[in-house]
Write an enzyme that holds these catalytic residues in place. Structure first.
Site, PDB file in Angstrom:
ATOM      1  N   LYS A   1      -2.598  -8.403  -7.546  1.00  0.00           N
ATOM      2  CA  LYS A   1      -3.212  -8.431  -6.362  1.00  0.00           C
ATOM      3  C   LYS A   1      -2.572  -7.275  -5.553  1.00  0.00           C
ATOM      4  CE  LYS A   1      -4.070 -10.142  -1.837  1.00  0.00           C
ATOM      5  NZ  LYS A   1      -3.983  -8.851  -1.277  1.00  0.00           N
ATOM      6  N   HIS A   2      -3.338  -6.142  -5.513  1.00  0.00           N
ATOM      7  CA  HIS A   2      -3.187  -4.971  -4.771  1.00  0.00           C
ATOM      8  C   HIS A   2      -3.340  -5.108  -3.309  1.00  0.00           C
ATOM      9  CE1 HIS A   2      -1.076  -1.233  -4.570  1.00  0.00           C
ATOM     10  NE2 HIS A   2      -1.445  -0.901  -5.875  1.00  0.00           N
TER      11      HIS A   2
ATOM     12  N   TRP B   1       0.760  -1.118  -0.071  1.00  0.00           N
ATOM     13  CA  TRP B   1       0.037  -0.025  -0.158  1.00  0.00           C
ATOM     14  C   TRP B   1       0.572   1.309  -0.103  1.00  0.00           C
ATOM     15  CZ3 TRP B   1       1.888   2.499   4.126  1.00  0.00           C
ATOM     16  CH2 TRP B   1       2.239   1.871   5.112  1.00  0.00           C
ATOM     17  N   ASN B   2       2.145   1.171   0.305  1.00  0.00           N
ATOM     18  CA  ASN B   2       2.961   2.457   0.443  1.00  0.00           C
ATOM     19  C   ASN B   2       3.260   3.249  -0.757  1.00  0.00           C
ATOM     20  OD1 ASN B   2       4.597   0.423  -0.273  1.00  0.00           O
ATOM     21  ND2 ASN B   2       6.386   1.368   1.308  1.00  0.00           N
TER      22      ASN B   2
ATOM     23  N   CYS C   1      10.043   1.363   2.547  1.00  0.00           N
ATOM     24  CA  CYS C   1      11.027   0.361   2.738  1.00  0.00           C
ATOM     25  C   CYS C   1      12.641   0.636   3.006  1.00  0.00           C
ATOM     26  CB  CYS C   1      10.963  -0.776   1.949  1.00  0.00           C
ATOM     27  SG  CYS C   1       9.178  -1.377   1.534  1.00  0.00           S
TER      28      CYS C   1
ATOM     29  N   GLY D   1       6.346  -6.648   0.511  1.00  0.00           N
ATOM     30  CA  GLY D   1       5.436  -6.671   1.429  1.00  0.00           C
ATOM     31  C   GLY D   1       6.245  -6.993   2.787  1.00  0.00           C
ATOM     32  N   SER D   2       5.706  -7.633   3.687  1.00  0.00           N
ATOM     33  CA  SER D   2       6.009  -7.831   5.015  1.00  0.00           C
ATOM     34  C   SER D   2       6.954  -9.278   4.926  1.00  0.00           C
ATOM     35  CB  SER D   2       5.064  -8.297   6.050  1.00  0.00           C
ATOM     36  OG  SER D   2       4.255  -9.217   5.653  1.00  0.00           O
TER      37      SER D   2
ATOM     38  N   GLU E   1      10.768  -8.353  -2.149  1.00  0.00           N
ATOM     39  CA  GLU E   1      11.470  -7.293  -1.315  1.00  0.00           C
ATOM     40  C   GLU E   1      10.656  -6.974  -0.204  1.00  0.00           C
ATOM     41  OE1 GLU E   1      11.381  -3.877   0.158  1.00  0.00           O
ATOM     42  OE2 GLU E   1      10.560  -2.900  -1.608  1.00  0.00           O
TER      43      GLU E   1
ATOM     44  N   GLU F   1      12.042  -3.559  12.317  1.00  0.00           N
ATOM     45  CA  GLU F   1      11.769  -2.473  11.320  1.00  0.00           C
ATOM     46  C   GLU F   1      10.761  -1.632  11.805  1.00  0.00           C
ATOM     47  OE1 GLU F   1      10.861  -1.269   6.681  1.00  0.00           O
ATOM     48  OE2 GLU F   1      10.235  -3.077   7.308  1.00  0.00           O
TER      49      GLU F   1
END
Length: 455
Positions: A158-159, A134-135, A266, A210-211, A232, A360
């Protein structure tokens, strides 16, 4: 209730909800992507695909105000930064359009023995699945879709659940640009449905931003199904200050590197590692610079930072800061929260046994460390499970290069911040993931490098 909804993080208002895709419709979307790949990737030329990609970039820029306002609603990005994201997206699509022929050109190989010739010819993989965060709702899609559509791959996208409106807008741009139906398929799929997409034999590769948890889960399923994956997963990037001729400028850069996108990048600088003789003046000026930035209405062009992207994100960061303090960290400035707005915060005295040392912190929270030498700075910089980006500030070019060579990360920026570019590869090491996006390397992940040897 659908998991896809626009909830304005500044107000908490649910703006709109989007229905999750049915299993039948999802299978049909994969089928369209597979069919158009087999037909379109071989019948279209690189130049034709490049023209389509170029038009997508142009449409992002032409509609920048409308598109920017969408992500302000979705995830609270300050409007000026949202507009900047759209301009960068235009650059990315433009880069791949401009360089498409070169990226897909045959690569002759000089033979060591025998007659004839050998060449490596690049061709598409097939259907690719992209799982986006989302960022940076437009930028993340551009750096995945741009090169792969030039190559001739097709995309199932897929967003993030909180970005359905921008996901819908992106689909419309690809349609309007003239891509055939199925070349780019936006799907509002659940995590359980995505497991079946990864396992589907028509899907040849997966890219995830993502995570760590999401990346590990996707990589496990992809591995079981022998699918290539690019990951990533974020980072806790060091910002090493070894020397400066202009401390005010260094502090300005440090604050900018921490607060971009309200600290939700990130590859933002997150751990500030400063040598003894600069530590006290740096900390004093840095704390003042962070305090000077106030969270504000993201729709205002005057706002430098907005709310965190969601209540869940604000809760997570608040918990991390509280645990850090409970475990011995000192709050120099900040630490307050109002709704989803979080004050810029500076923490010191974080030891290796503090959870914050390894985590993080995704928001406007900086950790500042004192070191006595270059060697100690490098050791501390590398003492993290992450390895995405890093920053080195030094007045000694030999020292800067020496330190850059020792940093265990995918990217090192020396005496500069905010220097990402469409032509520069992006990616990390360790738990920050593997593979690269952007630049020529971004067009080399999901491509079949076929050897043709002629006798």
């Amino acid at each position: 209730m659908s998991m896809y909804a626009v909830v304005d993080p500044a107000t908490g208002e649910k703006v709109k909800e989007y229905p999750t895709i049915s299993d039948d419709d999802l299978r049909a979307a994969i089928g369209r992507a597979d069919e158009v790949h087999r037909r379109w990737s071989s019948s279209s030329t690189v130049a034709e695909r490049a023209d389509l990609v170029r038009r997508v970039g142009e449409l992002h820029v032409e509609r920048r105000q409308e598109l920017a306002e969408i992500i302000v609603r979705e995830m609270g990005k300050p409007i000026e930064q949202a507009l900047g994201e759209l301009d960068f997206v235009g650059d990315i699509y433009g880069f791949y359009a401009d360089n498409a022929e070169q990226l897909m050109a045959d690569e002759p190989i000089k033979l060591l023995a025998g007659d004839g010739s050998a060449v490596v010819r690049r061709s598409s993989f097939g259907v690719l699945l992209g799982i986006m965060p989302w960022n940076f709702p437009y930028y993340q899609v551009a750096r995945f879709a741009g090169p792969n559509l030039v190559i001739g791959n097709t995309i199932v996208l897929k967003h993030a659940p909180q970005c359905p409106e921008s996901a819908e807008a992106i689909q419309k741009l690809f349609d309007e640009a003239g891509f055939p139906e199925g070349a780019y398929e936006n799907v509002y799929a659940t995590n359980e449905q995505i497991e079946s997409v990864i396992a589907d034999p028509r899907v040849r590769g997966v890219s995830v931003t993502g995570s760590e948890r999401a990346g590990a889960a996707v990589a496990e399923i992809a591995g079981r199904n022998l699918k290539k994956v690019v990951l990533e997963m974020g980072g806790s990037d060091p910002f090493i200050v070894l020397g400066t001729d202009d401390l005010d400028k260094t502090v300005e850069d440090a604050a900018a590197a921490r607060l971009d996108n309200t600290g939700q990048s990130c590859n933002a600088a997150k751990r500030f590692i400063v040598v003894d003789d600069l530590y006290e003046p740096f900390l004093e000026k840095f704390a003042a610079a962070m305090t000077a930035v106030k969270p504000g209405d993201p729709t205002s062009s005057d706002s430098e930072i907005g709310p965190l992207s969601s209540t869940a994100a604000a809760d997570r960061l608040e918990d991390q800061v509280k645990r850090a303090i409970d475990q011995g960290a000192k709050v120099v400035v900040g630490g307050g929260r109002e709704g989803n707005f979080f004050e810029p915060t500076v923490l010191t005295d974080i030891g290796p046994n503090n959870d914050a040392y390894r985590e993080e912190l995704f928001g406007p929270v900086a950790q500042v460390y004192r070191v006595s030498s270059e060697e100690e700075a490098v050791k501390l910089a590398n003492d993290t499970p992450f390895g995405l980006g890093s920053y080195v500030m030094s007045t000694d070019p030999e020292q800067a290069e020496r330190v850059a060579n020792q940093i265990d990360a995918g990217m090192v920026y020396v005496n500069i911040v905010g220097a990402d570019g469409a032509e520069l590869p992006f990616g990390g090491t360790k738990r920050s993931g593997f593979g690269r996006e952007l630049g020529t390397y971004g067009a080399d992940e999901f491509v079949n490098k076929k050897l043709i040897r002629i006798g």
